[in-house]
Design a protein around this motif. Structure first.
Motif, PDB file in Angstrom:
ATOM      1  N   GLY A   1      10.585  -7.256 -32.388  1.00  0.00           N
ATOM      2  CA  GLY A   1      10.233  -6.386 -31.764  1.00  0.00           C
ATOM      3  C   GLY A   1      10.184  -5.196 -31.035  1.00  0.00           C
ATOM      4  N   GLU A   2      11.053  -4.276 -31.399  1.00  0.00           N
ATOM      5  CA  GLU A   2      11.025  -3.004 -30.670  1.00  0.00           C
ATOM      6  C   GLU A   2       9.795  -2.180 -31.046  1.00  0.00           C
ATOM      7  N   GLU A   3       9.347  -2.320 -32.288  1.00  0.00           N
ATOM      8  CA  GLU A   3       8.173  -1.561 -32.698  1.00  0.00           C
ATOM      9  C   GLU A   3       6.958  -1.984 -31.872  1.00  0.00           C
ATOM     10  N   GLY A   4       6.778  -3.284 -31.693  1.00  0.00           N
ATOM     11  CA  GLY A   4       5.669  -3.784 -30.910  1.00  0.00           C
ATOM     12  C   GLY A   4       5.784  -3.320 -29.466  1.00  0.00           C
ATOM     13  N   GLY A   5       7.025  -3.295 -28.938  1.00  0.00           N
ATOM     14  CA  GLY A   5       7.251  -2.838 -27.572  1.00  0.00           C
ATOM     15  C   GLY A   5       6.958  -1.357 -27.443  1.00  0.00           C
ATOM     16  N   GLY A   6       7.268  -0.584 -28.458  1.00  0.00           N
ATOM     17  CA  GLY A   6       7.020   0.853 -28.427  1.00  0.00           C
ATOM     18  C   GLY A   6       5.540   1.157 -28.432  1.00  0.00           C
ATOM     19  N   SER A   7       4.776   0.429 -29.227  1.00  0.00           N
ATOM     20  CA  SER A   7       3.339   0.692 -29.268  1.00  0.00           C
ATOM     21  C   SER A   7       2.682   0.219 -27.979  1.00  0.00           C
ATOM     22  N   TYR A   9       4.143   0.304 -25.065  1.00  0.00           N
ATOM     23  CA  TYR A   9       4.473   1.358 -24.094  1.00  0.00           C
ATOM     24  C   TYR A   9       3.570   2.577 -24.293  1.00  0.00           C
ATOM     25  N   ALA A  10       3.302   2.958 -25.522  1.00  0.00           N
ATOM     26  CA  ALA A  10       2.439   4.108 -25.812  1.00  0.00           C
ATOM     27  C   ALA A  10       1.017   3.825 -25.328  1.00  0.00           C
ATOM     28  N   GLU A  11       0.561   2.577 -25.545  1.00  0.00           N
ATOM     29  CA  GLU A  11      -0.781   2.221 -25.086  1.00  0.00           C
ATOM     30  C   GLU A  11      -0.837   2.261 -23.556  1.00  0.00           C
ATOM     31  N   TRP A  12       0.196   1.751 -22.933  1.00  0.00           N
ATOM     32  CA  TRP A  12       0.261   1.761 -21.462  1.00  0.00           C
ATOM     33  C   TRP A  12       0.277   3.193 -20.933  1.00  0.00           C
ATOM     34  N   ALA A  13       1.044   4.073 -21.564  1.00  0.00           N
ATOM     35  CA  ALA A  13       1.122   5.485 -21.157  1.00  0.00           C
ATOM     36  C   ALA A  13      -0.237   6.164 -21.330  1.00  0.00           C
ATOM     37  N   GLN A  14      -0.929   5.830 -22.415  1.00  0.00           N
ATOM     38  CA  GLN A  14      -2.251   6.420 -22.650  1.00  0.00           C
ATOM     39  C   GLN A  14      -3.245   5.942 -21.580  1.00  0.00           C
ATOM     40  N   LEU A  15      -3.201   4.681 -21.216  1.00  0.00           N
ATOM     41  CA  LEU A  15      -4.068   4.147 -20.166  1.00  0.00           C
ATOM     42  C   LEU A  15      -3.758   4.806 -18.820  1.00  0.00           C
TER      43      LEU A  15
END
Length: 106
Positions: A1-7, A9-15
């Motif tokens: 999982g780093e890819e899942g963690g990165g997405s 994080y991106a979703e969290w940043a967008q929210l």
């Protein structure tokens, strides 16, 4: 999982960015509402002040309406000073027209 963690994080940043934008809109809306409320309060205060002036003037206006006109009251002719004031206050009489002279043939 780093890819899942990165997405994630991106979703969290967008929210977080969306929440920030929403918060700015709410603050702007609140400022607009406060300004409109202040304007309405000032308008209401001016209306009340105008109403108070009208109420205070009502007695004077009613008294003035009951006072007889200078041309209709014997009071105005009671003294020479009042007669002078009466004649100064009354409108001038209408001009008299001279009768037309019939033109005679010369």
């Amino acid at each position: 999982g780093e890819e899942g963690g990165g997405s994630l994080y991106a979703e969290w940043a967008q929210l977080a960015e969306g929440e920030s934008s929403l918060l700015q809109q709410l603050q702007a809306s609140r400022a607009d509402e406060a300004e409109a409320a202040e304007h309405t309060r000032r308008q209401h205060t001016m209306s009340l002040q105008l109403l108070h002036v009208r109420i205070k003037l009502q007695q004077a206006m009613a008294a003035a309406a009951r006072w007889p006109a200078a041309t209709q009251s014997p009071l105005w002719d009671a003294t020479p000073e009042l007669r002078l004031a009466s004649s100064a206050a009354s409108p001038p009489p209408p001009p008299r027209l001279l009768p037309r002279l019939a033109s005679s043939p010369a």
